[in-house]
Design a protein around this motif. Sequence first.
Motif, PDB file in Angstrom:
ATOM      1  N   LEU A 105     -26.517   1.710 -74.072  1.00 40.06           N
ATOM      2  CA  LEU A 105     -25.189   1.235 -73.681  1.00 40.06           C
ATOM      3  C   LEU A 105     -24.892   1.474 -72.211  1.00 40.06           C
ATOM      4  O   LEU A 105     -24.065   0.773 -71.623  1.00 40.06           O
ATOM      5  N   ALA A 106     -25.554   2.433 -71.612  1.00 39.98           N
ATOM      6  CA  ALA A 106     -25.364   2.666 -70.178  1.00 39.98           C
ATOM      7  C   ALA A 106     -25.763   1.440 -69.371  1.00 39.98           C
ATOM      8  O   ALA A 106     -25.209   1.188 -68.300  1.00 39.98           O
ATOM      9  N   PHE A 107     -26.698   0.666 -69.875  1.00 38.86           N
ATOM     10  CA  PHE A 107     -27.127  -0.545 -69.181  1.00 38.86           C
ATOM     11  C   PHE A 107     -26.214  -1.732 -69.492  1.00 38.86           C
ATOM     12  O   PHE A 107     -26.239  -2.725 -68.805  1.00 38.86           O
ATOM     13  N   GLY A 108     -25.427  -1.623 -70.552  1.00 41.15           N
ATOM     14  CA  GLY A 108     -24.539  -2.714 -70.936  1.00 41.15           C
ATOM     15  C   GLY A 108     -23.131  -2.555 -70.407  1.00 41.15           C
ATOM     16  O   GLY A 108     -22.452  -3.536 -70.116  1.00 41.15           O
ATOM     17  N   TRP A 109     -22.671  -1.321 -70.280  1.00 42.53           N
ATOM     18  CA  TRP A 109     -21.311  -1.049 -69.804  1.00 42.53           C
ATOM     19  C   TRP A 109     -21.388  -0.409 -68.434  1.00 42.53           C
ATOM     20  O   TRP A 109     -21.912   0.685 -68.293  1.00 42.53           O
ATOM     21  N   ARG A 110     -20.817  -1.046 -67.450  1.00 38.43           N
ATOM     22  CA  ARG A 110     -20.862  -0.466 -66.103  1.00 38.43           C
ATOM     23  C   ARG A 110     -19.752   0.557 -65.901  1.00 38.43           C
ATOM     24  O   ARG A 110     -20.001   1.685 -65.553  1.00 38.43           O
ATOM     25  N   LEU A 163     -29.604   6.208 -64.345  1.00 38.46           N
ATOM     26  CA  LEU A 163     -30.758   5.312 -64.229  1.00 38.46           C
ATOM     27  C   LEU A 163     -30.325   3.866 -64.012  1.00 38.46           C
ATOM     28  O   LEU A 163     -30.905   3.142 -63.195  1.00 38.46           O
ATOM     29  N   ALA A 164     -29.310   3.441 -64.763  1.00 39.91           N
ATOM     30  CA  ALA A 164     -28.827   2.063 -64.627  1.00 39.91           C
ATOM     31  C   ALA A 164     -28.232   1.832 -63.244  1.00 39.91           C
ATOM     32  O   ALA A 164     -28.476   0.785 -62.624  1.00 39.91           O
ATOM     33  N   ALA A 165     -27.464   2.795 -62.741  1.00 42.33           N
ATOM     34  CA  ALA A 165     -26.873   2.662 -61.408  1.00 42.33           C
ATOM     35  C   ALA A 165     -27.971   2.600 -60.346  1.00 42.33           C
ATOM     36  O   ALA A 165     -27.895   1.795 -59.407  1.00 42.33           O
ATOM     37  N   TRP A 166     -28.984   3.418 -60.501  1.00 40.51           N
ATOM     38  CA  TRP A 166     -30.093   3.418 -59.547  1.00 40.51           C
ATOM     39  C   TRP A 166     -30.827   2.074 -59.595  1.00 40.51           C
ATOM     40  O   TRP A 166     -31.138   1.496 -58.555  1.00 40.51           O
ATOM     41  N   ALA A 167     -31.091   1.575 -60.804  1.00 36.02           N
ATOM     42  CA  ALA A 167     -31.808   0.301 -60.943  1.00 36.02           C
ATOM     43  C   ALA A 167     -30.983  -0.846 -60.377  1.00 36.02           C
ATOM     44  O   ALA A 167     -31.524  -1.715 -59.694  1.00 36.02           O
ATOM     45  N   ARG A 168     -29.688  -0.851 -60.645  1.00 36.73           N
ATOM     46  CA  ARG A 168     -28.831  -1.919 -60.104  1.00 36.73           C
ATOM     47  C   ARG A 168     -28.752  -1.837 -58.585  1.00 36.73           C
ATOM     48  O   ARG A 168     -28.658  -2.855 -57.914  1.00 36.73           O
ATOM     49  N   GLY A 169     -28.765  -0.612 -58.054  1.00 33.34           N
ATOM     50  CA  GLY A 169     -28.709  -0.423 -56.613  1.00 33.34           C
ATOM     51  C   GLY A 169     -29.944  -0.945 -55.907  1.00 33.34           C
ATOM     52  O   GLY A 169     -29.896  -1.305 -54.732  1.00 33.34           O
ATOM     53  N   LYS A 170     -31.059  -0.966 -56.611  1.00 34.63           N
ATOM     54  CA  LYS A 170     -32.302  -1.484 -56.025  1.00 34.63           C
ATOM     55  C   LYS A 170     -32.257  -2.996 -55.892  1.00 34.63           C
ATOM     56  O   LYS A 170     -33.006  -3.575 -55.121  1.00 34.63           O
TER      57      LYS A 170
END
Length: 185
Positions: A105-110, A163-170
Amino acid sequence: MLYFPVPVVALLVALGLAATTALVALLMHLASRGRQQAVRRVLGVAILLWAAGLAVAVLPGAPVPDPSIPAGTFNWVPFLAHQDRNLGVEMVANLGLCAPLGLMLAFGWRGFSVVKTTMLVLAVSICVETTQLLLRNNRAADITDIITNTAGGLAAATLGWALAAWARGKHSPEPAFAPASLLEH
């Protein structure tokens, strides 16, 4: 009381961890490429598979009643059954039971994903324990399970959000077409 032998629980936890690791790697790859639609599709399938696994893990009746909690009751005292059950293995299993949901859900909900995910995991855990209580299928309804499921979901949601924030930041979208003079600045 574990309803599966300890080696089976250990194997199931290890397989769940491996599957979750592979899933998070895929989600990070997709998120880093800005493929949010693909992330949502993968999450839809993965959450359904997790829910099916949850049902298989927690709904079947136990072969014998749990001696630590009388049938048809709910244990409201955390960690009370410590003397009667292999609580260490059970706690690790319960920590890992809802952790995949927290990561996914961390990847689904920002926004506020950790808070929302923790509340959802708490609700799922309460539903599981209530179902076990109402089914009267020799399973123990226990506040310790709710605490450990929620703690696992919280820890996983925190890690997943990072992890999701880091991946989106890339992900930095490149223009589809840019004149050469704009690229030189």
